[in-house]
Design a protein around this motif. Structure first.
Motif, mmCIF file in Angstrom:
data_model
loop_
_atom_site.group_PDB
_atom_site.id
_atom_site.type_symbol
_atom_site.label_atom_id
_atom_site.label_comp_id
_atom_site.label_asym_id
_atom_site.label_seq_id
_atom_site.Cartn_x
_atom_site.Cartn_y
_atom_site.Cartn_z
ATOM 1 N N SER A 188 1.604 5.914 -0.323
ATOM 2 C CA SER A 188 1.094 5.213 0.865
ATOM 3 C C SER A 188 2.184 4.346 1.494
ATOM 4 O O SER A 188 2.321 4.297 2.734
ATOM 5 N N ILE A 189 2.973 3.667 0.662
ATOM 6 C CA ILE A 189 4.060 2.832 1.194
ATOM 7 C C ILE A 189 5.122 3.687 1.862
ATOM 8 O O ILE A 189 5.689 3.303 2.897
ATOM 9 N N SER A 190 5.385 4.859 1.299
ATOM 10 C CA SER A 190 6.379 5.747 1.923
ATOM 11 C C SER A 190 5.937 6.185 3.310
ATOM 12 O O SER A 190 6.775 6.379 4.207
ATOM 13 N N GLU A 191 4.644 6.316 3.520
ATOM 14 C CA GLU A 191 4.132 6.677 4.840
ATOM 15 C C GLU A 191 4.323 5.528 5.830
ATOM 16 O O GLU A 191 4.567 5.745 7.017
ATOM 17 N N VAL A 192 4.213 4.278 5.322
ATOM 18 C CA VAL A 192 4.472 3.123 6.179
ATOM 19 C C VAL A 192 5.946 3.092 6.582
ATOM 20 O O VAL A 192 6.287 2.767 7.724
ATOM 21 N N PHE A 193 6.831 3.434 5.652
ATOM 22 C CA PHE A 193 8.264 3.484 5.960
ATOM 23 C C PHE A 193 8.544 4.403 7.145
ATOM 24 O O PHE A 193 9.437 4.133 7.948
ATOM 25 N N ALA A 194 7.800 5.497 7.237
ATOM 26 C CA ALA A 194 8.015 6.449 8.330
ATOM 27 C C ALA A 194 7.708 5.823 9.687
ATOM 28 O O ALA A 194 8.293 6.212 10.706
ATOM 29 N N GLU A 195 6.820 4.837 9.686
ATOM 30 C CA GLU A 195 6.460 4.158 10.931
ATOM 31 C C GLU A 195 7.334 2.941 11.191
ATOM 32 O O GLU A 195 7.728 2.669 12.331
ATOM 33 N N GLU A 201 9.582 -1.922 3.740
ATOM 34 C CA GLU A 201 10.385 -2.647 2.767
ATOM 35 C C GLU A 201 9.639 -3.880 2.263
ATOM 36 O O GLU A 201 9.655 -4.191 1.061
ATOM 37 N N GLN A 202 8.974 -4.575 3.189
ATOM 38 C CA GLN A 202 8.200 -5.758 2.802
ATOM 39 C C GLN A 202 7.063 -5.379 1.854
ATOM 40 O O GLN A 202 6.834 -6.051 0.833
ATOM 41 N N GLU A 208 5.848 -4.355 -5.798
ATOM 42 C CA GLU A 208 6.551 -4.429 -7.075
ATOM 43 C C GLU A 208 6.259 -5.768 -7.769
ATOM 44 O O GLU A 208 6.047 -5.819 -8.980
ATOM 45 N N LYS A 209 6.233 -6.848 -6.988
ATOM 46 C CA LYS A 209 5.889 -8.145 -7.571
ATOM 47 C C LYS A 209 4.445 -8.163 -8.070
ATOM 48 O O LYS A 209 4.144 -8.709 -9.133
ATOM 49 N N GLU A 210 3.549 -7.553 -7.294
ATOM 50 C CA GLU A 210 2.139 -7.510 -7.693
ATOM 51 C C GLU A 210 1.960 -6.669 -8.952
ATOM 52 O O GLU A 210 1.152 -7.004 -9.825
ATOM 53 N N ARG A 211 2.711 -5.592 -9.074
ATOM 54 C CA ARG A 211 2.644 -4.763 -10.274
ATOM 55 C C ARG A 211 3.059 -5.564 -11.501
ATOM 56 O O ARG A 211 2.446 -5.471 -12.562
ATOM 57 N N ARG A 212 4.100 -6.373 -11.343
ATOM 58 C CA ARG A 212 4.552 -7.229 -12.438
ATOM 59 C C ARG A 212 3.500 -8.292 -12.760
ATOM 60 O O ARG A 212 3.266 -8.623 -13.928
#
Length: 284
Positions: A188-195, A201-202, A208-212
């Motif tokens: 899903s994040i990779s799809e946001v990168f396309a836009e 990046e944000q 990643e912080k939330e996963r930790r």
């Protein structure tokens, strides 16, 4: 704000305090368990849980959060097993032992059947089935009418831990099997990168912080369940723990858990209201 380094230090200290509490009461606990198989099993679980939690604490400073998630799931399950075995006078211990014999027998039988369907043979399959059948028959002659050991949700339900099963254990199984939740988020994040690369990046950094954060939170819950299991096993044999020290450990654990749950609850409310801003919920 969530400070993961501070939380890691707190969890490690709490776990050490709990190890010390177990160490001071371990021999007295075992001496009060009169059923020999039950005592052997409880002793083993005490060792395993100490080892698993030590490894979990080792994951925190090196950011091994995928490993920590998997360990948390195992700690929860083995805590449940220890409590179930320790909550009666030995019948549950024999249920666990019988399940091992039954698993050997059924696995060998299924493997042999599969090979037969494929026109193949492997002596190990027949040997496993025969060995399982022999062990199961010997066990049933020695201890007839042993109840089946509960698995998965049934085990947690028997302990009154249904909420823990749904809230923590079941989702954590994903960290052992496929990591599908993480992969779904990444796609899903990779799809946001396309836009928008900036927004993507944000999102990636915050995810990643939330996963930790979640790994830290789940590990804290796992340690709390280990603590509850130990306390209830002690209560089952009328062993009174040092109330002041035990209550202090549990209070510190639940304070940390409550802080993460409050953080998540307020953030979810803002998200539902459409006012969510990552800057308002920093994770460091």
């Amino acid at each position: 704000m969530i400070d993961l380094k501070q939380d890691a230090a707190s969890i490690t200290h709490i776990n050490q305090r709990f190890d010390d509490l177990v160490g001071r009461n371990r021999e007295e606990l075992l001496s009060r368990i009169k059923d020999e198989p039950q005592r052997v099993i409880i002793q083993y679980y005490l060792n395993v849980l100490r080892e698993l939690c030590k490894q979990g604490c080792g994951c925190l400073p090196i950011n091994a959060f995928s490993t920590l998630e998997a360990l948390s799931r195992v700690i929860m399950e083995q805590s449940a097993n220890m409590l179930y075995v320790g909550m009666d006078s030995g019948d549950n211990a024999r249920s666990l032992l019988r399940s091992s014999k039954k698993l050997t027998e059924s696995n060998g039988k299924s493997w042999a059947a599969y090979l037969s369907e494929q026109g193949l043979q492997n002596p190990a399959a027949q040997a496993r089935q025969a060995n399982g059948e022999r062990m199961l028959a010997d066990f049933d002659r020695r201890w007839p009418d042993v109840e089946r050991y509960p698995g998965g949700k049934g085990l947690f339900a028997a302990l009154g831990w249904e909420n823990n099963y749904y809230a923590f254990y079941a989702p954590l199984c994903d960290s052992v099997h496929s990591f599908s939740d993480d992969l779904s988020n990444l796609v899903s994040i990779s799809e946001v990168f396309a836009e928008s690369a900036g927004v993507g990046e944000q999102l990636l950094m915050y995810w990643e912080k939330e996963r930790r954060r979640l790994a830290t939170y789940h590990y804290t819950v796992a340690i709390a369940l280990r603590g509850e299991a130990f306390g209830r096993v002690c209560s089952a044999v009328d062993l009174i723990l040092d109330d002041k020290e035990a209550e202090g450990i549990y209070a510190d654990l639940h304070s940390l858990i409550d802080r993460h749950e409050d953080f998540d609850g307020i953030r979810l409310s803002e998200m539902n209201a459409g006012d969510l801003s990552f800057e308002n919920f920093p994770i460091n």
